[in-house]
Motif scaffolding. Structure first.
Motif: not given
Length: 396
Positions: A350-366
């Motif tokens: 849907g035009g969104l890119l999800a990237v996991t960042d395991p070292a920082r316990g987060r998911v980034l949405v671009l």
């Protein structure tokens, strides 16, 4: 120049990505729901996220960490948990019902369907047309699940293999890998009918690994090329890798397009390859750094996204085989340390890119078109695998 055929898109999108060519269409037909499942590198759990709002919709306990793949039905994902010996299904609660001139969107709470299949070392789990095929490396068994019923088949020997279900005009079919001896790398495939009888065989896919479907064609990564099966004619053909490539480079992971007839795959640690199955031609795209992960949206396959170890996202134009844009996404992650180290993964819809960042316990949405950051979702732990789906339609 690659010639890639355009094909119509569907309303439910898996691994969705977008690029400039689709920016206007995406803005006019914006999905109304975008959700993602995220597993943890250590914890036995899966979280379901709303990528539009950043809300954590649900957390489910599972048998262990695992890998995510599209499930048998739209809106569902499979979760293969190797050490736990089980396969679960995550229903993201996204449904689309077609009414001819329009489609209705049905949104419901996410749910977990545990223990859909069990066996030693589940690996590749592939779904389609209402069937889910789980391959168990430990004993070479295959569990086919459909409508709450299961039955078990077997490959010739135990190996790291796959079973690919598809629907031919004559009925359900299953493509199963085979190996020369227990524990050996698979070297080919057999085509089985619904009763398990062998219809065809290919023994020319050394070191088979990686599979995907682009509309009617299934592609398999081999040591010397990509083996293609036309599911309509049930005929095989092989496309050899381009000459002059680095010795030992092969496709080990594939993704297939739906709106464009193409396959994208890895090609050694620092390159991608794009295959036009109609023309039988490859394009090789060299990367500026070693690859961590990649993903392709079947419904918007003009764009391919690759994450490299320097933490940058690269959007590749699959129609000309060039990097169109790059942007920093996460801090640097080294490839040293093997599978014991958690590294980012990515998926989009849907035009969104999800990237996991395991070292920082987060998911980034671009924003998938611009690569601009939109939001950060704090999950804690070590978020690892991610798979996103988008759905659009009318709501009454």
């Amino acid at each position: 120049m690659m010639i890639v055929r355009w094909l119509p898109a569907a309303a439910l999108v898996a691994f969705g990505l977008t690029g400039p060519v689709f920016a206007q269409a995406a803005a006019q037909d914006q999905p109304q729901a975008v959700r993602a499942a995220v597993t943890d590198h250590v914890a036995a759990s899966v979280a379901v996220l709303d990528l539009l709002t950043g809300a954590v919709l649900a957390r489910f306990e599972t048998g262990g960490p695992g890998g995510l793949r599209p499930g048998a039905a739209p809106g569902q994902l499979s979760l293969a948990q190797g050490p736990a010996g089980r396969v679960d299904v995550v229903d993201l609660g996204l449904g689309v019902e077609s009414h001819g001139d329009h489609a209705d969107l049905a949104i419901s709470p996410p749910r977990l369907l545990p223990r859909v299949a069990e066996g030693p070392k589940p690996s590749h789990v592939l779904g389609g047309n209402g069937r889910l095929a789980s391959f168990f490396d430990g004993d070479g068994s295959i569990v086919l699940a459909q409508d709450g019923q299961t039955r078990r088949l077997s490959a010739n020997v135990a190996h790291h293999g796959l079973a690919y279900p598809f629907l031919a005009s004559e009925g359900p079919r299953l493509l199963v890998s085979h190996a020369a001896s227990p524990g050996a790398r698979p070297g080919g495939v057999v085509l089985l009918d619904e009763a398990g009888a062998e219809l065809a065989r290919r023994d020319d896919c050394p070191r088979l690994h990686g599979e995907a479907q682009s509309n009617r064609v299934i592609g398999l990564g081999c040591g010397d090329g990509v083996l293609l099966l036309d599911t309509r004619t049930q005929r095989f053909r092989k496309v050899a890798y381009p000459a002059g490539g680095e010795a030992g480079r092969m496709v080990r992971s594939l993704a297939g397009g739906a709106d464009f007839h193409l396959f994208a795959g890895d090609f050694g640690p620092q390159a991608m390859t794009i295959l036009d199955p109609d023309a039988g031609s490859f394009a090789v795209v060299e990367l500026p750094a070693r690859r961590l992960a990649f993903t392709l949206d079947p419904q918007r396959a003009a764009a391919l996204f690759v994450l490299t170890e320097d933490g940058r996202i690269h959007r590749i134009d699959t129609l000309n085989g060039r990097i169109a844009a790059s942007a920093a996404a996460v801090p640097r992650y080294s490839l040293e340390g093997g599978a014991a180290v958690a590294r980012p993964r990515l998926s989009a819809a849907g035009g969104l890119l999800a990237v996991t960042d395991p070292a920082r316990g987060r998911v980034l949405v671009l924003d998938a078109a611009t690569l601009a950051p939109l939001r950060e979702i704090a999950l804690g732990g070590a978020p690892l695998n991610v798979l996103a789906l988008a759905a659009s339609g009318e709501r009454h």
